[in-house]
Write an enzyme that holds these catalytic residues in place. Structure first.
Site, short mmCIF file in Angstrom:
data_model
loop_
_atom_site.label_atom_id
_atom_site.label_comp_id
_atom_site.label_asym_id
_atom_site.label_seq_id
_atom_site.Cartn_x
_atom_site.Cartn_y
_atom_site.Cartn_z
N ASP A 126 -5.79 -0.78 -2.52
CA ASP A 126 -5.48 0.54 -3.01
C ASP A 126 -4.07 0.01 -4.01
O ASP A 126 -3.60 -0.24 -5.52
CB ASP A 126 -4.90 1.73 -2.94
CG ASP A 126 -4.39 2.86 -3.52
OD1 ASP A 126 -4.69 2.53 -4.96
OD2 ASP A 126 -4.04 3.97 -3.69
N LYS A 182 -4.51 -6.82 8.19
CA LYS A 182 -3.08 -6.62 8.67
C LYS A 182 -3.92 -6.85 10.58
O LYS A 182 -3.30 -6.28 11.11
CB LYS A 182 -2.59 -5.49 9.11
CG LYS A 182 -0.73 -5.85 9.92
CD LYS A 182 0.13 -7.08 8.81
CE LYS A 182 1.28 -6.66 8.86
NZ LYS A 182 2.41 -7.51 8.36
N ASP A 226 -3.55 -2.36 -8.03
CA ASP A 226 -3.33 -2.16 -9.16
C ASP A 226 -1.97 -3.41 -9.55
O ASP A 226 -1.41 -3.95 -10.09
CB ASP A 226 -1.62 -1.12 -8.67
CG ASP A 226 -2.02 0.07 -9.11
OD1 ASP A 226 -3.50 -0.37 -9.54
OD2 ASP A 226 -1.42 0.97 -9.26
N ASP A 243 0.44 -9.02 3.57
CA ASP A 243 2.03 -9.02 2.99
C ASP A 243 1.86 -10.33 2.48
O ASP A 243 2.68 -10.50 1.50
CB ASP A 243 3.53 -8.62 4.00
CG ASP A 243 2.32 -9.93 5.15
OD1 ASP A 243 1.44 -10.05 6.13
OD2 ASP A 243 3.49 -9.69 6.57
N TYR A 247 -7.09 6.88 4.08
CA TYR A 247 -7.57 8.20 3.28
C TYR A 247 -8.22 9.03 3.31
O TYR A 247 -8.23 10.22 2.98
CB TYR A 247 -7.78 7.57 1.77
CG TYR A 247 -6.74 6.73 0.74
CD1 TYR A 247 -5.21 6.86 1.79
CD2 TYR A 247 -6.92 5.92 -0.41
CE1 TYR A 247 -4.20 5.48 1.06
CE2 TYR A 247 -6.01 5.52 -0.81
CZ TYR A 247 -4.41 4.76 0.06
OH TYR A 247 -3.53 4.11 -0.80
#
Ligand code: NAD
Length: 360
Positions: A249, A193, A253, A225, A143
């Site tokens: 992020d 990852k 959520d 994942d 980001y």
């Protein structure tokens, strides 16, 4: 003790939920003999209306002069994307986080005992309980990386977003996660990852190196994942989850969603050399603003986090948690939660019920 708290009431339902959190702080102050002083700070759409900019000069200095910052929420259609950046509330949020150096975002995703039925997971999974501290890196990664957009010879436009992490960035958030785990269930799940990304390989190496300093905490590597899957399969397996900005992020959520209500979850953003910022995870809910319909519990629980993490007042924090649970267990609820129609209350009444529970 005396504490100075910067209050950013903000926009939409922000002022309503912050007001109830202030009443709770004052109740705690009386009960536990603390003195809270509040410094009002304008930030967001309300600041744009008053000063023409959403992040007025001196905002960070005002906050830095306090022991902690409490924020309601900012934003709304009145200050949308058609406005210049300096008038938009989101610009102010990013600026305050950056100026206070708040690199760690903590979301406490808990399934409150009275709300097991609101959990979208299978009943037998929900009954095992959810109590996850999600620690997300907040000011690095993709980001904040360099972006590119260019023409290619045969494939039209191509874009790039660079994900970069330094050892220092991983280490400082990693240490936060281990320290939090020491005060909780002593387990850290580090999400990456590493089977694909070089930044994730550095993340994993760094987490393992610093884990040597926390022998009482168990470290587990989880691929992102798999983590997304495990969160819906059996969230009770997690204690502290730590991860980089973009993975965090998305996963935070997901972790919030499985607990049933957006109006219930608190968060903290923490740095090293400035006061931490506490806020509910929800936004300014313009659709219900000014109607006394907002659920103030997420903001009230954010105060609970403030007492625990900024002021080292665990008993006061626990008193708030218990008061909230007792009000919910008695069946009281706001419109965003399920319940009997005769126990539906507004924002102010919910604040009063929690204060009464604290006093008893
Ligand atoms: P939102 O969280 O404000 O609202 C989503 C839905 O949840 C709405 O139906 C709302 O009524 C409901 N809701 C949210 N909080 C509630 C509460 N405490 N009690 C009862 N119901 C509640 O998200 P959105 O609609 O996507 O965004 C609205 C505005 O908030 C936008 O301008 C957005 O940019 C801003 N926002 C701000 C923050 C922040 O200040 N940190 C975070 C997210 C969104």
């Amino acid at each position: 003790m005396d504490y100075k708290i910067a209050l950013i009431r903000g926009d939409g339902i922000g002022p309503e939920v912050v007001q109830e959190a202030v009443r709770v702080m004052d109740t705690i102050g009386k009960k536990f003999h603390h003195n809270f002083t509040y410094i009002e700070v304008d930030l967001g759409g309300c600041a744009t209306d008053k000063y023409g900019v959403s992040y007025p000069e001196g905002t960070a200095e005002k906050c830095k002069a306090c022991d902690a910052v409490l924020l309601g929420a900012v934003g709304g259609p009145k200050w949308g994307t058609d406005k210049p950046a300096e008038q938009r509330p989101e610009t102010a949020l990013l600026a305050i986080r950056k100026d206070l150096g708040l690199y760690a975002n903590l979301r406490h995703a808990t399934l409150r005992p009275a709300l097991v039925d609101a959990c979208p997971l299978k009943k037998e999974t929900a009954e095992k309980g959810i109590d996850i501290m999600m620690v997300r890196e907040l000011i690095g990664g993709v980001y904040f990386g360099k972006r590119g957009r260019y023409e290619t010879e045969n494939c039209g436009i191509e874009c790039t977003d660079l994900m970069a992490y330094s050892e220092m960035e991983v280490e400082r958030i990693g240490r936060r996660a281990f320290e939090l785990a020491q005060k909780r269930g002593k387990r850290v799940a580090s999400v990456d990852k590493a089977n694909v990304l070089e930044t994730s390989r550095l993340w994993r190496e760094t987490m393992h190196r610093i884990s040597q300093d926390y022998p009482d905490v168990t470290l587990e590597d989880v691929l992102v994942d798999n983590c997304a899957m495990q969160l819906v399969r059996d969230p009770s397996q997690f204690d502290v989850i730590v991860t980089e900005n973009m993975f965090g992020d998305i996963l935070s959520d997901e972790a919030s969603m499985i607990t049933g209500s957006l109006g219930l979850l608190p968060s903290a953003s923490i740095g090293s050399n400035a006061p931490a910022l506490y806020e509910p995870i929800h936004g300014s809910a313009p659709d219900i603003a000014g109607k006394d319909k907002a659920n103030p519990i997420a903001t009230i629980l954010s105060v609970g986090m403030m007492f625990k993490y900024s002021f080292d007042l665990p008993a006061e924090s626990e008193a708030i948690e218990k008061a909230v649970d007792s009000v919910l267990a008695a069946g009281w609820h706001t419109a965003d939660m399920m319940g009997n129609a005769d126990q539906l209350v507004g924002c102010k009444k919910m604040g009063s019920l929690i204060c009464e529970a604290l006093e008893n």
